[in-house]
Design an enzyme around this catalytic site. Structure first.
Site, PDB file in Angstrom:
ATOM      1  N   ASP A 278       0.828  -1.161  -0.015  1.00 19.53           N
ATOM      2  CA  ASP A 278      -0.064   0.081  -0.062  1.00 19.53           C
ATOM      3  C   ASP A 278       0.817   1.271   0.023  1.00 19.53           C
ATOM      4  O   ASP A 278       1.056   1.776   1.165  1.00 19.53           O
ATOM      5  CB  ASP A 278      -1.082  -0.156   1.336  1.00 19.53           C
TER       6      ASP A 278
ATOM      7  N   CYS B  62       0.602   4.608   2.123  1.00 24.33           N
ATOM      8  CA  CYS B  62      -0.421   4.523   3.003  1.00 24.33           C
ATOM      9  C   CYS B  62       0.092   5.680   4.106  1.00 24.33           C
ATOM     10  O   CYS B  62       1.170   5.727   4.409  1.00 24.33           O
ATOM     11  CB  CYS B  62      -0.536   3.192   3.828  1.00 24.33           C
TER      12      CYS B  62
ATOM     13  N   LEU C 125     -11.630   5.909   9.456  1.00 19.14           N
ATOM     14  CA  LEU C 125     -11.736   7.549   9.354  1.00 19.14           C
ATOM     15  C   LEU C 125     -12.316   7.849  10.623  1.00 19.14           C
ATOM     16  O   LEU C 125     -13.437   7.022  11.038  1.00 19.14           O
ATOM     17  CB  LEU C 125     -12.751   7.918   8.373  1.00 19.14           C
TER      18      LEU C 125
ATOM     19  N   HIS D 280      -6.866   7.426   7.819  1.00 22.43           N
ATOM     20  CA  HIS D 280      -5.822   6.462   7.675  1.00 22.43           C
ATOM     21  C   HIS D 280      -6.117   5.587   6.262  1.00 22.43           C
ATOM     22  O   HIS D 280      -7.097   4.734   6.409  1.00 22.43           O
ATOM     23  CB  HIS D 280      -5.755   5.578   8.588  1.00 22.43           C
TER      24      HIS D 280
ATOM     25  N   ASN E   9       4.256   4.746   4.220  1.00 24.42           N
ATOM     26  CA  ASN E   9       5.001   3.453   3.385  1.00 24.42           C
ATOM     27  C   ASN E   9       5.457   4.082   1.850  1.00 24.42           C
ATOM     28  O   ASN E   9       4.740   4.306   1.147  1.00 24.42           O
ATOM     29  CB  ASN E   9       3.750   2.736   2.758  1.00 24.42           C
TER      30      ASN E   9
ATOM     31  N   MET F 212      -8.745   1.060  16.755  1.00 26.73           N
ATOM     32  CA  MET F 212      -9.859   1.749  16.835  1.00 26.73           C
ATOM     33  C   MET F 212     -10.144   2.174  18.302  1.00 26.73           C
ATOM     34  O   MET F 212     -10.723   3.214  18.354  1.00 26.73           O
ATOM     35  CB  MET F 212     -10.955   0.838  16.269  1.00 26.73           C
TER      36      MET F 212
ATOM     37  N   SER G 185      -5.201   8.105  19.196  1.00 20.91           N
ATOM     38  CA  SER G 185      -4.108   8.289  18.313  1.00 20.91           C
ATOM     39  C   SER G 185      -3.315   9.160  19.034  1.00 20.91           C
ATOM     40  O   SER G 185      -3.707   9.910  20.053  1.00 20.91           O
ATOM     41  CB  SER G 185      -4.574   8.526  17.143  1.00 20.91           C
TER      42      SER G 185
ATOM     43  N   HIS H 223       4.929   4.696  13.461  1.00 25.05           N
ATOM     44  CA  HIS H 223       3.894   4.850  12.811  1.00 25.05           C
ATOM     45  C   HIS H 223       2.320   4.323  13.131  1.00 25.05           C
ATOM     46  O   HIS H 223       1.439   5.047  12.828  1.00 25.05           O
ATOM     47  CB  HIS H 223       3.649   4.400  11.335  1.00 25.05           C
ATOM     48  N   GLY H 224       2.400   3.691  14.159  1.00 27.61           N
ATOM     49  CA  GLY H 224       1.176   3.130  14.782  1.00 27.61           C
ATOM     50  C   GLY H 224       1.291   2.117  15.907  1.00 27.61           C
ATOM     51  O   GLY H 224       2.294   2.157  16.475  1.00 27.61           O
TER      52      GLY H 224
END
Lengths: 140, 495
Positions: B107, B110, B217, B249, B344, B395, B399, B418-419
């Protein structure tokens, strides 16, 4: 013709192993497994027929290209398929397939994961004790 | 053993791993034959112990790639990926080094995008369901979806080349949107002639779609208990502890994936031509200076610019949805872009290291650029404080908004995490929780979720991910990004 999912292979994605007595059956099993990831096949009807012809330089690449073609048809033509008839010839370099399915219907179809690519991770096609086998990991 | 089986690393299992600080570790080149540089892992002891063994295998495989410079990095959110670990960073010499689709991800571009509003949560709370339901209709998500924006082949060529700049010239962006996107909204060097027919036909219909998998989103609220630096947050227009923001995202959809698939096949052959061998087929690469390397770069940039455009079109839809629900112009609600980051991508960047300065090809896969204060590539409003870094959690967990630092420039070629990173397979997550049950539980906690499929929702449950706060704290303590504010979800659209 059969396949099973391998839950511990790819954390973020989905892996499966398929097998059949024939190469043709193996390709059909892989196509069915791919469909199973995206939709509950019982909710699909084989109302439309598509023909697919592909050439490649090796049997595993031919399978990679075949599955990729199905993913492309899902995105470009919004088609999902529930029946496949595959004939591989030319010592594994050519494929002629007929796929039956229908356009995506968000109400009637029980949709699951959107497959975006076939990966090369653990990707392989091989013959073992008279059975044809393949391992495929798809990117979600 | 399967490569990503959660065995738990157990530091004791790797004799040569050396603790550099309380949040970083180094594996020397003696660990594996062929390593050209050491590997560096950012993690607390707890994160390291829980990290899947595939990360160690992969970060050291990357250290064997030709032309790699200084170190191969795994960030605190690292987990097993195809070829490179997700959360991996590697920089390569432009002449001697390679480019690898496995170092970028399928991706392509991303990324994360954050827009602010001047609305308070008390005002938005009664409208969250209406907002989420409307955005769900305006931003298509799920299997095989198509976007509302129709463009011609020649317009798609322009999008591949000019990304958000095209949007600004065609009524799809506000005037200051492009300057608030990494690289000004488009990366130079796109070559649409290197994109296959299949990729083009997948991508042209997908502008403005969220996709599926881990994409989402989210309507979020500033988390009062984790409002770390109010002065810095002011630079983003975040001033109120009850302020509502929107996070997106997603990436280049099937377009980027097709380019990844196409070039994985091409590189599989090219490696023989250039006498390259790698430890994993997903590490397929080509010299950056070769025809195949240049072709892939030109196509990859097209996908990166398409992804910037995709997120831009989505944000336009979000602005429309807020306007309809609150009967006010989006401008009146101050719905400006805070920033948009890729996580990415590979880019040519100038870096100083080992006493010299050079242009390098920096691969970031599941890693975010984290440029420090004063860098000329940071838009003017933020240049004095550093580049905004947007880190998306699961979710359920929320964040973070952070800032890039000078130390990141010195230590990681200006990169950070990144996450939160997955720890549980999709199948296992579905075994643990049903989508409908998760949706109900989240609603009880004040998060209204709408998902394309209930299976997809269950697969993205918070328990399937690492603790994002531990990841963010690690990067903050390492000094390669600085915490500004945490954002908690109140409405979520799951692709």
């Amino acid at each position: 013709m059969t396949y099973k999912f391998l839950p511990d292979v790819a954390l973020a994605d989905i892996a499966f192993e398929a097998e059949s007595n024939t190469v043709n059956g193996l390709f059909e099993s892989c196509a069915m497994a791919l469909t199973d990831i995206m939709v509950d096949q019982k909710t699909l009807r084989g109302r439309m027929t598509k023909e697919i012809s592909l050439k490649s330089d090796a049997l595993d690449r031919l399978l990679y290209d075949f599955l990729t073609e199905l993913i492309v048809m899902k995105d470009v033509e919004s088609l999902l398929f529930s029946e496949f008839h595959v004939e591989v010839s030319g010592a594994g370099s050519e494929l002629a397939a007929v796929a039956k399915g229908e356009p995506i219907d968000r109400v009637r179809h029980a949709l699951r994961n959107d497959v975006k690519a076939v990966t090369m991770h653990m990707f392989g096609v091989w013959e073992e004790r008279g059975k044809w086998k393949a391992t495929v990991v798809v990117d979600i | 053993m399967l490569p990503n089986k959660r065995s738990g690393l157990g530091v004791a299992h790797i004799d040569s791993i050396k603790q550099v600080s309380d949040v970083s570790w180094e594996i020397p080149t003696t660990y594996k034959q062929g390593m050209l540089v050491p590997a560096k892992i950012y993690a607390t002891r707890k994160l390291l112990d829980a990290m899947d063994s595939g990360v160690i295998e992969q970060v050291t495989n990357v250290a064997c790639l030709p032309g790699i410079v200084r170190q191969s990095y795994a960030m605190a959110d690292a987990h097993w990926g195809y070829g490179f670990p997700i959360g991996g960073v590697a920089a390569f010499d432009l002449e001697k080094g390679v480019i690898s689709p496995g170092g970028i991800g399928f991706d392509i571009n991303c990324g994360m995008r954050l827009i602010r509003t001047n609305l308070r949560f008390s005002e938005v709370k009664p409208k969250v369901k209406e907002l989420v339901d409307l955005i769900f209709r305006l931003v298509p998500a799920g299997v095989g979806v198509k976007g509302f924006l129709r463009v011609s082949d020649s317009q798609f060529d322009e999008i591949m080349k000019y990304g958000v700049k095209w949007c600004a010239e065609n009524g799809q962006a506000w005037e200051d949107d492009p300057s608030h996107v990494e690289e000004g909204g488009f990366i130079k060097g796109a070559d649409p002639s290197k994109v296959s027919r299949q990729a083009r036909s997948r991508g042209i219909q997908q502008l403005g779609t969220l996709g599926s998998g881990n994409h989402y989103l989210e309507i979020q609220v500033v988390d009062q208990s984790r409002f770390f630096d109010k002065d810095l947050a002011k630079h983003f227009g975040i001033t109120d502890p009850e302020q509502v923001v929107v996070m997106v995202h997603c990436g280049s959809r099937g377009f980027g994936h097709q380019i990844g698939s196409d070039y994985l096949r091409i590189f599989d052959g090219a490696m023989r031509k250039y006498g390259l061998s790698v430890r994993d087929r997903e590490l397929a690469c080509a010299p950056f200076s070769s025809k195949e390397g240049k072709d892939y770069y030109g196509a990859m940039v097209c996908a990166a610019n398409m992804a910037f455009t995709n997120r831009q079109i989505i944000v336009q839809q979000v602005r429309d949805a807020f306007s309809k629900v609150f009967h006010r112009d989006a401008e009146a609600m101050d719905m400006h872009l805070i920033y948009d980051v890729c996580h990415n991508v590979a880019k040519v960047e100038r870096h100083s290291y080992d006493g010299k300065s050079a242009d390098l090809l920096v691969h970031r896969k599941g890693a975010t650029r984290s440029f420090g204060p004063g860098h000329p590539d940071i838009p003017a409003p933020y240049r004095d404080i550093g580049q905004p870094v947007i880190i998306g959690g699961s979710m359920e967990t929320g964040s973070y908004l952070l800032l890039g630092t000078q130390k990141a420039m010195e230590d990681t070629f200006g990169s950070t995490a990144h996450g939160s990173g997955r720890t549980m397979s999709r199948t296992a997550a579905k075994r643990e929780v049903r989508g409908a049950e998760l949706q109900r539980k989240m609603q009880e906690r004040g998060i209204y979720v709408k998902a394309a499929t209930m299976d997809g929702l269950a697969e993205e449950a918070g328990m399937a991910y690492k603790d994002i706060s531990e990841v963010v704290d690690t990067m903050d303590r390492a000094g390669i990004s600085k915490k500004v504010v945490a954002l908690r979800p109140v409405g979520n659209i799951k692709g």
